[in-house]
Design a protein around this motif. Sequence first.
Motif, PDB file in Angstrom:
ATOM      1  N   ALA A   1      -4.252  14.101 -10.010  1.00 48.93           N
ATOM      2  CA  ALA A   1      -3.855  14.300  -8.614  1.00 48.93           C
ATOM      3  C   ALA A   1      -4.468  15.570  -8.044  1.00 48.93           C
ATOM      4  O   ALA A   1      -5.031  15.571  -6.945  1.00 48.93           O
ATOM      5  CB  ALA A   1      -2.333  14.343  -8.508  1.00 48.93           C
ATOM      6  N   VAL A   2      -4.368  16.662  -8.777  1.00 47.49           N
ATOM      7  CA  VAL A   2      -4.860  17.947  -8.267  1.00 47.49           C
ATOM      8  C   VAL A   2      -6.387  17.964  -8.214  1.00 47.49           C
ATOM      9  O   VAL A   2      -6.981  18.527  -7.290  1.00 47.49           O
ATOM     10  CB  VAL A   2      -4.321  19.097  -9.148  1.00 47.49           C
TER      11      VAL A   2
ATOM     12  N   SER B   1      -0.656  24.927 -11.261  1.00 44.64           N
ATOM     13  CA  SER B   1       0.579  24.579 -10.542  1.00 44.64           C
ATOM     14  C   SER B   1       0.847  25.484  -9.349  1.00 44.64           C
ATOM     15  O   SER B   1       1.127  25.010  -8.236  1.00 44.64           O
ATOM     16  CB  SER B   1       1.770  24.613 -11.496  1.00 44.64           C
ATOM     17  N   ASP B   2       0.789  26.785  -9.535  1.00 38.81           N
ATOM     18  CA  ASP B   2       1.070  27.705  -8.429  1.00 38.81           C
ATOM     19  C   ASP B   2       0.027  27.568  -7.325  1.00 38.81           C
ATOM     20  O   ASP B   2       0.363  27.595  -6.132  1.00 38.81           O
ATOM     21  CB  ASP B   2       1.120  29.149  -8.934  1.00 38.81           C
TER      22      ASP B   2
ATOM     23  N   SER C   1      -8.654  23.071  -7.869  1.00 41.85           N
ATOM     24  CA  SER C   1      -9.630  22.009  -8.069  1.00 41.85           C
ATOM     25  C   SER C   1     -10.428  22.223  -9.347  1.00 41.85           C
ATOM     26  O   SER C   1     -10.662  21.284 -10.124  1.00 41.85           O
ATOM     27  CB  SER C   1     -10.568  21.936  -6.862  1.00 41.85           C
ATOM     28  N   ARG C   2     -10.850  23.455  -9.586  1.00 42.33           N
ATOM     29  CA  ARG C   2     -11.667  23.744 -10.768  1.00 42.33           C
ATOM     30  C   ARG C   2     -10.872  23.588 -12.066  1.00 42.33           C
ATOM     31  O   ARG C   2     -11.349  22.987 -13.036  1.00 42.33           O
ATOM     32  CB  ARG C   2     -12.202  25.174 -10.651  1.00 42.33           C
ATOM     33  N   LEU C   3      -9.631  24.098 -12.078  1.00 46.05           N
ATOM     34  CA  LEU C   3      -8.835  24.056 -13.294  1.00 46.05           C
ATOM     35  C   LEU C   3      -8.419  22.636 -13.666  1.00 46.05           C
ATOM     36  O   LEU C   3      -8.383  22.270 -14.846  1.00 46.05           O
ATOM     37  CB  LEU C   3      -7.588  24.938 -13.133  1.00 46.05           C
ATOM     38  N   ALA C   4      -8.115  21.816 -12.669  1.00 52.95           N
ATOM     39  CA  ALA C   4      -7.692  20.448 -12.957  1.00 52.95           C
ATOM     40  C   ALA C   4      -8.873  19.515 -13.192  1.00 52.95           C
ATOM     41  O   ALA C   4      -8.782  18.584 -13.995  1.00 52.95           O
ATOM     42  CB  ALA C   4      -6.840  19.910 -11.810  1.00 52.95           C
ATOM     43  N   GLY C   5     -10.001  19.780 -12.504  1.00 51.96           N
ATOM     44  CA  GLY C   5     -11.165  18.894 -12.572  1.00 51.96           C
ATOM     45  C   GLY C   5     -12.167  19.296 -13.630  1.00 51.96           C
ATOM     46  O   GLY C   5     -12.046  18.908 -14.801  1.00 51.96           O
TER      47      GLY C   5
ATOM     48  N   ILE D   1       0.853  -1.186   0.000  1.00 56.15           N
ATOM     49  CA  ILE D   1       0.000   0.000   0.000  1.00 56.15           C
ATOM     50  C   ILE D   1       0.886   1.233   0.000  1.00 56.15           C
ATOM     51  O   ILE D   1       1.830   1.336   0.778  1.00 56.15           O
ATOM     52  CB  ILE D   1      -0.922   0.029   1.241  1.00 56.15           C
ATOM     53  N   GLY D   2       0.579   2.160  -0.898  1.00 60.60           N
ATOM     54  CA  GLY D   2       1.262   3.446  -0.934  1.00 60.60           C
ATOM     55  C   GLY D   2       0.300   4.562  -0.667  1.00 60.60           C
ATOM     56  O   GLY D   2      -0.906   4.339  -0.471  1.00 60.60           O
ATOM     57  N   THR D   3       0.809   5.780  -0.643  1.00 57.90           N
ATOM     58  CA  THR D   3      -0.047   6.968  -0.540  1.00 57.90           C
ATOM     59  C   THR D   3       0.396   7.965  -1.600  1.00 57.90           C
ATOM     60  O   THR D   3       1.541   7.949  -2.053  1.00 57.90           O
ATOM     61  CB  THR D   3       0.031   7.628   0.851  1.00 57.90           C
ATOM     62  N   GLU D   4      -0.541   8.829  -1.983  1.00 57.77           N
ATOM     63  CA  GLU D   4      -0.225   9.828  -3.001  1.00 57.77           C
ATOM     64  C   GLU D   4      -0.880  11.159  -2.681  1.00 57.77           C
ATOM     65  O   GLU D   4      -2.029  11.216  -2.234  1.00 57.77           O
ATOM     66  CB  GLU D   4      -0.687   9.358  -4.390  1.00 57.77           C
ATOM     67  N   THR D   5      -0.130  12.217  -2.931  1.00 60.92           N
ATOM     68  CA  THR D   5      -0.664  13.572  -2.997  1.00 60.92           C
ATOM     69  C   THR D   5      -0.611  14.058  -4.443  1.00 60.92           C
ATOM     70  O   THR D   5      -1.579  14.579  -4.965  1.00 60.92           O
ATOM     71  CB  THR D   5       0.134  14.517  -2.082  1.00 60.92           C
TER      72      THR D   5
END
Length: 540
Positions: A471-472, A349-350, A423-427, A212-216
């Motif tokens: 991810a984001v 990114s920023d 959240s909005r830009l990536a999703g 099991i791993g974790t991710e951000t």
Amino acid sequence: MWRTPVLLALLLAFCGCDSTGPDATGAQPVEPTDFTYAELDITDLQQRMQAGELDSRTLTQAYLDRIAALDKAGPKLNAVIEINPDALKEAALRDVERKTNSVRGPLHGIPILLKDNIGATPMVNSGGSLALKDFRPSTDAFLVRRLRQAGAVILGKTNLSEWANFRSTRSLSGWSGRGGLTRNPYVLDRNPCGSSSGSAVAASANLAAAAIGTETDGSIICPAAVNGLVGLKPTVGLVSREGIIPISFSQDTAGPMTRSVADAAYLLSVLAGRDDADPATARTAWNTSLDYHLHLDANALKGARIGVIRSKLVIHPDAAAAIEDAIRTMREAGATVVDAEIPTEGQWSDDETTLLLYEFKSGLERYLQKHNAPLKTLSQLIGYNAQYRTSEMPFFGQELFEQANAKGGLNEPEYISARSRASRLAGPEGIDAALKGQRLDALIAPATGPAWISDPLTGDHFPGAGYGAAAVAGYPSLTIPMGNSNGLPLGIVFMGTAWSEPKLIGLGYAYEQLTRARKPPEYRPTLHVPAKASPPGAAR
């Protein structure tokens, strides 16, 4: 220029994997097949146990012996940071249950390793930091309770990039103060990526049935890809983060790292679940099937519409060639594959950096105080690292710690705006827009390039990534082996909208069955690429 003998010797001195044996990296000739249970998946192991050919205690002891032979000796992979002292006892109890027809499910008696930021009694939970080397949480993380309830045997903990790679802007992936450097099992002087480095290496080298791993942002997908694994990062809110040392409650999740899509599906079925202690899972509408193995469909590519992102962030020619091969395979299986773009690529990114800095300080201090850790604030951890600089900061500093410590609370307008925009830009304006624009079932891209040489002085030489949007956005992503570059694994990543794990598992499984691209590690000391022949008359 990389000065291999000098810098490698320096790094090995700090990581505790001394250079011995027949070559400069300490590699011994080890065949991956020199292990009775090499490359067997969960179904194979269960069938042997059901037939009475194998029991959990024997299997657990076999993995412990392999850890001793490969991780602590031989190639000295340095993937396992701690063994569960109760592992054999847990396995024996699972065997007693099996004899009384009390099998709990597909994971019954299966040894699993956990990343060392996931609390599991009676072991330490350190995040790789010497500051927490004696910190033993009194309770299991929620996902560990679910694994144990499902009959899994907790074999031990794996090394990681210290603090899940959120301490320095120039860190060395796979290195921690407590665990030293984890080594890529394909080529030992190459990096395992991070931050779930030990989990990836251990699963790839058959040190456990799975990990099991974790991710951000990339901490499951990248190490899985460069270590020839399947890695599944779930939708945020599907798997509880309670009991896991955090970076970001907006992006953190845990997920399976396995040698097959089927094993990832079996594990996710156990890991997923509502936990009132984690607001993300508590808010989830649990109206989706959690039997993810039911979506293992070898024909899932037929009629599917796939968008390929020819990511400029992954420029390695072998990765570009491998994705073209993957496209041909999918088309031959009946999929429509078209070029696609994430219209907002990189615009978050920023804002992502800003929200991570705010959420790290807040979440980490809440975790440390709730679980009564010996140090309870980020300021105290910064002071500890400064005091023990020789052991904690021999190669890189703690700029991210310092930047996070300077941030205010989560009511700051800067944070609120950054979180909303990222959240909005990536999703919705990123992945969702790409999917809806061409009626796509999923997006694919090279996960990253081949593993780079571990360089303690200048840090990671990262080849770029194709998974950042998922991810984001907090959306799922799934990486699967798709080829290699001079023997170094390359992975393809499938991405979808929120809660699309069933679709991704089906598509990924179909692709995996057609390609069978995973190759076991060979533990080569270094990579020797043959020189290209010079044309007649050329200078030599």
